[in-house]
Design an enzyme around this catalytic site. Structure first.
Site, PDB file in Angstrom:
ATOM      1  N   GLU A  24       3.446   6.665  -8.168  1.00 48.17           N
ATOM      2  CA  GLU A  24       3.117   6.490  -9.585  1.00 48.17           C
ATOM      3  C   GLU A  24       2.712   7.804 -10.242  1.00 48.17           C
ATOM      4  OE1 GLU A  24       0.787   2.976 -10.261  1.00 48.17           O
ATOM      5  OE2 GLU A  24       2.500   1.773  -9.623  1.00 48.17           O
ATOM      6  N   CYS A  57       9.492  -7.724  -5.767  1.00 44.80           N
ATOM      7  CA  CYS A  57       8.216  -7.192  -5.292  1.00 44.80           C
ATOM      8  C   CYS A  57       8.087  -7.684  -3.853  1.00 44.80           C
ATOM      9  CB  CYS A  57       7.087  -7.757  -6.155  1.00 44.80           C
ATOM     10  SG  CYS A  57       5.428  -7.363  -5.577  1.00 44.80           S
ATOM     11  N   ASN A  58       7.908  -6.761  -2.925  1.00 40.70           N
ATOM     12  CA  ASN A  58       7.798  -7.167  -1.526  1.00 40.70           C
ATOM     13  C   ASN A  58       6.559  -8.006  -1.290  1.00 40.70           C
ATOM     14  OD1 ASN A  58       9.823  -5.590   0.516  1.00 40.70           O
ATOM     15  ND2 ASN A  58       9.560  -4.533  -1.419  1.00 40.70           N
ATOM     16  N   THR A  59       5.454  -7.641  -1.958  1.00 41.78           N
ATOM     17  CA  THR A  59       4.194  -8.358  -1.744  1.00 41.78           C
ATOM     18  C   THR A  59       4.334  -9.812  -2.214  1.00 41.78           C
ATOM     19  OG1 THR A  59       3.033  -6.269  -2.081  1.00 41.78           O
ATOM     20  CG2 THR A  59       1.724  -8.272  -2.203  1.00 41.78           C
ATOM     21  N   CYS A  83       8.558  -2.000   0.206  1.00 40.41           N
ATOM     22  CA  CYS A  83       7.791  -1.965  -1.042  1.00 40.41           C
ATOM     23  C   CYS A  83       8.733  -1.404  -2.099  1.00 40.41           C
ATOM     24  CB  CYS A  83       6.570  -1.065  -0.881  1.00 40.41           C
ATOM     25  SG  CYS A  83       5.673  -0.776  -2.424  1.00 40.41           S
ATOM     26  N   THR A  84       8.703  -2.010  -3.283  1.00 39.25           N
ATOM     27  CA  THR A  84       9.692  -1.615  -4.295  1.00 39.25           C
ATOM     28  C   THR A  84       9.503  -0.181  -4.789  1.00 39.25           C
ATOM     29  OG1 THR A  84       8.295  -2.803  -5.853  1.00 39.25           O
ATOM     30  CG2 THR A  84      10.309  -3.885  -5.141  1.00 39.25           C
ATOM     31  N   HIS A  85       8.343   0.405  -4.549  1.00 41.14           N
ATOM     32  CA  HIS A  85       8.151   1.808  -4.941  1.00 41.14           C
ATOM     33  C   HIS A  85       8.858   2.783  -3.992  1.00 41.14           C
ATOM     34  CE1 HIS A  85       4.987   0.263  -7.493  1.00 41.14           C
ATOM     35  NE2 HIS A  85       4.550   1.456  -7.830  1.00 41.14           N
ATOM     36  N   ASP A 120       8.116  -8.250 -11.089  1.00 44.00           N
ATOM     37  CA  ASP A 120       7.413  -7.413 -10.109  1.00 44.00           C
ATOM     38  C   ASP A 120       5.959  -7.325 -10.559  1.00 44.00           C
ATOM     39  OD1 ASP A 120       6.862  -5.468  -8.075  1.00 44.00           O
ATOM     40  OD2 ASP A 120       7.135  -3.875  -9.535  1.00 44.00           O
ATOM     41  N   SER A 121       5.120  -6.837  -9.663  1.00 42.09           N
ATOM     42  CA  SER A 121       3.726  -6.621 -10.028  1.00 42.09           C
ATOM     43  C   SER A 121       3.601  -5.500 -11.074  1.00 42.09           C
ATOM     44  CB  SER A 121       2.927  -6.238  -8.785  1.00 42.09           C
ATOM     45  OG  SER A 121       3.500  -5.092  -8.190  1.00 42.09           O
ATOM     46  N   TYR A 162      -0.660  -5.780  -6.654  1.00 40.51           N
ATOM     47  CA  TYR A 162      -0.788  -7.025  -5.905  1.00 40.51           C
ATOM     48  C   TYR A 162      -1.080  -6.726  -4.425  1.00 40.51           C
ATOM     49  CZ  TYR A 162       1.572  -9.888  -9.600  1.00 40.51           C
ATOM     50  OH  TYR A 162       1.929 -10.553 -10.746  1.00 40.51           O
ATOM     51  N   GLY A 163      -0.749  -5.497  -4.016  1.00 44.45           N
ATOM     52  CA  GLY A 163      -0.694  -5.144  -2.590  1.00 44.45           C
ATOM     53  C   GLY A 163      -1.970  -5.315  -1.802  1.00 44.45           C
TER      54      GLY A 163
HETATM   55  N1  DGL Z   1       5.536  -4.046  -6.061  1.00 43.87           N
HETATM   56  C1  DGL Z   1       4.685  -4.002  -4.897  1.00 43.87           C
HETATM   57  C2  DGL Z   1       5.510  -4.246  -3.640  1.00 43.87           C
HETATM   58  O1  DGL Z   1       6.729  -4.143  -3.636  1.00 43.87           O
HETATM   59  C3  DGL Z   1       3.935  -2.693  -4.789  1.00 43.87           C
HETATM   60  C4  DGL Z   1       2.859  -2.479  -5.843  1.00 43.87           C
HETATM   61  C5  DGL Z   1       1.686  -3.432  -5.723  1.00 43.87           C
HETATM   62  O2  DGL Z   1       0.861  -3.287  -4.810  1.00 43.87           O
HETATM   63  O3  DGL Z   1       1.609  -4.330  -6.548  1.00 43.87           O
HETATM   64  O4  DGL Z   1       4.955  -4.569  -2.626  1.00 43.87           O
END
Ligand code: DGL
Length: 277
Positions: free
Chosen positions: A159, A80-82, A191-193, A17-18, A49-50
């Site tokens: 976060e 990570c969705n991004t 988004c994983t968050h 993940d990012s 990464y977003g």
């Molecule tokens: N992990 C990213 C996602 O799932 C979110 C955090 C980021 O912007 O890197 O999109």
């Protein structure tokens, strides 16, 4: 493509993940596949990464995934969705092992959840801007309507651990206003968050919309891939969890670990070499 290696069931699944949010996917994988060894790498040195471009997200993702495959992973899960939205096809082209992301499983779960045929998607700017969810939903069912909303303030709120807080609710009221005004009945947490905010999102979205957590379905899809490829860990084995980051993680790691009930092992910090080194 890297030379094909013969993978074996004893090898670990690599998850990246990012940053730290991908541990929501790890938690789902631990529940679904308790016998698997999991190696998790969060790119905390380069998160988020977003808001980054496709070229950069592809490069970061390829660097990490290539390193984890060279270290012996039998499969890569892009938690990570991004990175799933922007780098999955590149990874599938260059890696010699199966690669699964969170978008396909999220789409599958959304299609199973919707009755109205109207699906809402929330995610980072890069994920929503890529059109990956909307494209995959409509490719699977051409009559599906999609309302997507980029929610860049949600990652920092998560976060900060503001899971149940009036500030978070106020931000969600703003982001979800258009979705609430329509007849979408499934809301993809793209988004994983976001699974960490599911209580607040459900509260603000209201009772008529079910939340779709791509992490949970991702774990089921990974299990399916392992079975199809004959790569599932031997029955009776207890899987291990190895967590590392590209920079020292902050307090958010303990917040996430306690929210997810992930066992606390030793966490390492290690760099990712640039491609070709
Ligand atoms: N992990 C990213 C996602 O799932 C979110 C955090 C980021 O912007 O890197 O999109």
């Amino acid at each position: 493509m890297m030379p094909a290696k013969s993978a074996s069931p004893d090898q670990p699944i690599a998850v990246f993940d990012s940053g730290i949010g991908g541990l929501t996917v790890v938690s789902a994988l631990r529940r679904e596949l308790p016998g698997e060894d999991i190696v998790y790498l969060g790119d905390t040195a380069r998160v988020p990464y977003g808001g980054k471009s496709r070229t950069t997200i592809e490069r970061y993702s390829e660097e990490i995934a290539s390193m984890l495959v060279a270290e012996g992973a039998k499969m890569v899960v892009v938690a990570c969705n991004t990175a799933s939205a922007l780098a999955l096809s590149r990874l599938r082209n260059v890696l010699p092992v199966p690669v699964e992301g969170v978008i396909g499983p999220g789409v599958e779960a959304a299609l199973a959840a919707t009755r109205s045929g109207h699906v809402a998607v929330i995610g980072t700017k890069a994920t929503v801007g890529s059109g990956a969810y909307a494209g995959a939903l409509q490719a699977a069912r051409s009559d599906i309507r999609v309302t997507s909303m980029a929610c860049p303030l949600l990652v920092p709120l998560v976060e900060e651990g503001l899971f149940d807080d009036p500030v978070t609710d106020a931000v969600l009221e703003r982001y979800l206003a258009e979705i609430r005004a329509g007849d979408a009945d499934a809301l993809v947490l793209g988004c994983t968050h976001y699974p960490l905010l599911s209580r607040a999102i459900a509260r603000v979205a209201g009772p008529g919309i079910s939340l779709v957590d791509s992490a949970a379905n991702c774990a089921r899809v990974v299990a399916r891939h392992l079975d199809e490829a004959g790569l599932r860990a031997p029955a009776g084995k207890t899987g291990s969890l190895d967590i590392s980051f590209t920079d020292a993680p902050d307090d958010f790691l303990s917040v996430v670990r306690s929210a997810l009930g992930l066992e606390a092992g030793k966490v390492r910090v290690r760099p990712v070499p640039p491609l070709g080194q």
